[in-house]
Design a protein around this motif. Structure first.
Motif, short mmCIF file in Angstrom:
data_model
loop_
_atom_site.label_atom_id
_atom_site.label_comp_id
_atom_site.label_asym_id
_atom_site.label_seq_id
_atom_site.Cartn_x
_atom_site.Cartn_y
_atom_site.Cartn_z
N GLN A 1 59.48 52.78 33.82
CA GLN A 1 59.21 51.43 33.39
C GLN A 1 60.07 50.43 34.15
OE1 GLN A 1 59.80 51.49 29.20
NE2 GLN A 1 57.80 52.35 28.78
N ALA A 2 61.32 50.81 34.43
CA ALA A 2 62.19 49.90 35.16
C ALA A 2 61.64 49.65 36.55
CB ALA A 2 63.60 50.46 35.24
N ILE A 3 61.10 50.70 37.17
CA ILE A 3 60.53 50.55 38.51
C ILE A 3 59.32 49.63 38.43
CG2 ILE A 3 59.32 51.75 40.36
CD1 ILE A 3 61.13 54.14 39.84
N LEU A 4 58.52 49.78 37.38
CA LEU A 4 57.34 48.93 37.24
C LEU A 4 57.73 47.48 37.05
CD1 LEU A 4 55.10 51.13 34.93
CD2 LEU A 4 54.81 50.71 37.36
N ALA A 5 58.80 47.23 36.30
CA ALA A 5 59.22 45.86 36.05
C ALA A 5 59.76 45.19 37.31
CB ALA A 5 60.29 45.84 34.96
N GLN A 6 60.34 45.99 38.21
CA GLN A 6 60.93 45.43 39.41
C GLN A 6 59.91 45.21 40.52
OE1 GLN A 6 63.94 48.13 40.58
NE2 GLN A 6 65.23 47.76 38.81
N ALA A 7 58.76 45.86 40.41
CA ALA A 7 57.78 45.82 41.50
C ALA A 7 57.22 44.41 41.66
CB ALA A 7 56.66 46.80 41.24
N GLY A 8 57.16 43.97 42.88
CA GLY A 8 56.59 42.67 43.18
C GLY A 8 55.40 42.84 44.09
N SER A 9 54.61 41.80 44.24
CA SER A 9 53.44 41.92 45.10
C SER A 9 53.69 41.36 46.50
CB SER A 9 52.26 41.20 44.46
OG SER A 9 52.59 39.84 44.28
N ALA A 10 54.77 40.64 46.69
CA ALA A 10 55.05 40.07 48.02
C ALA A 10 55.73 41.11 48.89
CB ALA A 10 55.96 38.85 47.87
N ARG A 11 55.45 41.01 50.19
CA ARG A 11 56.09 41.93 51.14
C ARG A 11 57.55 41.55 51.31
NH1 ARG A 11 52.84 41.79 56.44
NH2 ARG A 11 53.15 39.71 55.77
N ALA A 12 58.37 42.55 51.54
CA ALA A 12 59.78 42.29 51.84
C ALA A 12 59.85 41.57 53.19
CB ALA A 12 60.55 43.61 51.90
N ALA B 1 44.23 69.26 30.15
CA ALA B 1 43.81 70.65 30.35
C ALA B 1 44.34 71.57 29.25
CB ALA B 1 44.28 71.13 31.72
N GLY B 2 45.10 71.01 28.31
CA GLY B 2 45.57 71.80 27.18
C GLY B 2 47.04 72.15 27.19
N ASN B 3 47.78 71.69 28.19
CA ASN B 3 49.21 71.96 28.27
C ASN B 3 49.95 70.79 27.63
OD1 ASN B 3 51.86 72.45 28.97
ND2 ASN B 3 51.44 72.87 31.12
N ASP B 4 50.43 70.96 26.40
CA ASP B 4 51.07 69.86 25.68
C ASP B 4 52.44 69.47 26.23
OD1 ASP B 4 48.94 69.53 23.93
OD2 ASP B 4 49.75 70.98 22.49
N SER B 5 53.04 70.35 27.02
CA SER B 5 54.37 70.06 27.55
C SER B 5 54.45 70.54 29.01
CB SER B 5 55.43 70.76 26.70
OG SER B 5 56.71 70.39 27.11
N PRO B 6 53.82 69.81 29.92
CA PRO B 6 53.82 70.23 31.33
C PRO B 6 55.23 70.24 31.93
CG PRO B 6 52.17 68.54 30.94
CD PRO B 6 53.02 68.61 29.71
N SER C 1 61.78 65.20 32.04
CA SER C 1 62.94 65.03 31.16
C SER C 1 62.79 63.80 30.26
CB SER C 1 64.23 64.96 31.96
OG SER C 1 64.33 63.75 32.67
N GLU C 2 62.18 62.73 30.79
CA GLU C 2 61.97 61.52 30.00
C GLU C 2 60.97 61.75 28.86
OE1 GLU C 2 63.33 58.37 30.17
OE2 GLU C 2 64.73 59.05 31.71
N LEU C 3 60.02 62.65 29.09
CA LEU C 3 58.98 62.91 28.09
C LEU C 3 59.28 64.12 27.21
CD1 LEU C 3 55.85 62.12 30.27
CD2 LEU C 3 56.87 60.70 28.48
N GLU C 4 60.39 64.77 27.44
CA GLU C 4 60.75 65.96 26.67
C GLU C 4 60.85 65.63 25.18
OE1 GLU C 4 64.18 69.43 26.65
OE2 GLU C 4 64.13 67.94 28.24
#
Length: 100
Positions: A1-12, A43-48, A74-77
């Motif tokens: 989520q932190a990466i998503l919040a930091q993402a911008g649409s302008a080129r560096a 596919a039925g794997n509750d904890s990939p 680890s984040e979804l464990e």
């Protein structure tokens, strides 16, 4: 989520023409791991595991970074995908929306 919040649409400023900014590359890279995780759940794997994600990504000849997969796992464990999605939907209510 932190990466998503930091993402911008302008080129560096120092990026070559047509290049994506580093954050956008990270977001795009991270989404394939989430998608692979969700495919495993469907596919039925509750904890990939990171290995399950690796198998899915390599089956389509996608690049794989074990550190990204392990971080996601680890984040979804201890959580179910349904709980995570429900919590995310609850957070989005504060954004408002279209409609009338």
């Amino acid at each position: 989520q932190a990466i998503l919040a930091q993402a911008g649409s302008a080129r560096a400023p120092s990026a070559p023409a047509g290049a994506l900014p580093r954050q956008s590359q990270l977001v795009r890279m991270g989404m394939k791991y989430c998608a692979a995780y969700l495919m495993a759940v469907l596919a039925g794997n509750d904890s990939p595991s990171a290995g399950d994600i690796q198998k899915i990504l390599e089956s389509v000849e996608a690049e794989y970074d074990s550190s990204v997969a392990e971080k996601l796992v680890s984040e979804l464990e201890g959580k179910t995908v349904h709980e995570v999605i429900a919590a995310g939907k609850e957070k989005l209510k504060g954004f408002g929306g279209g409609g009338g």
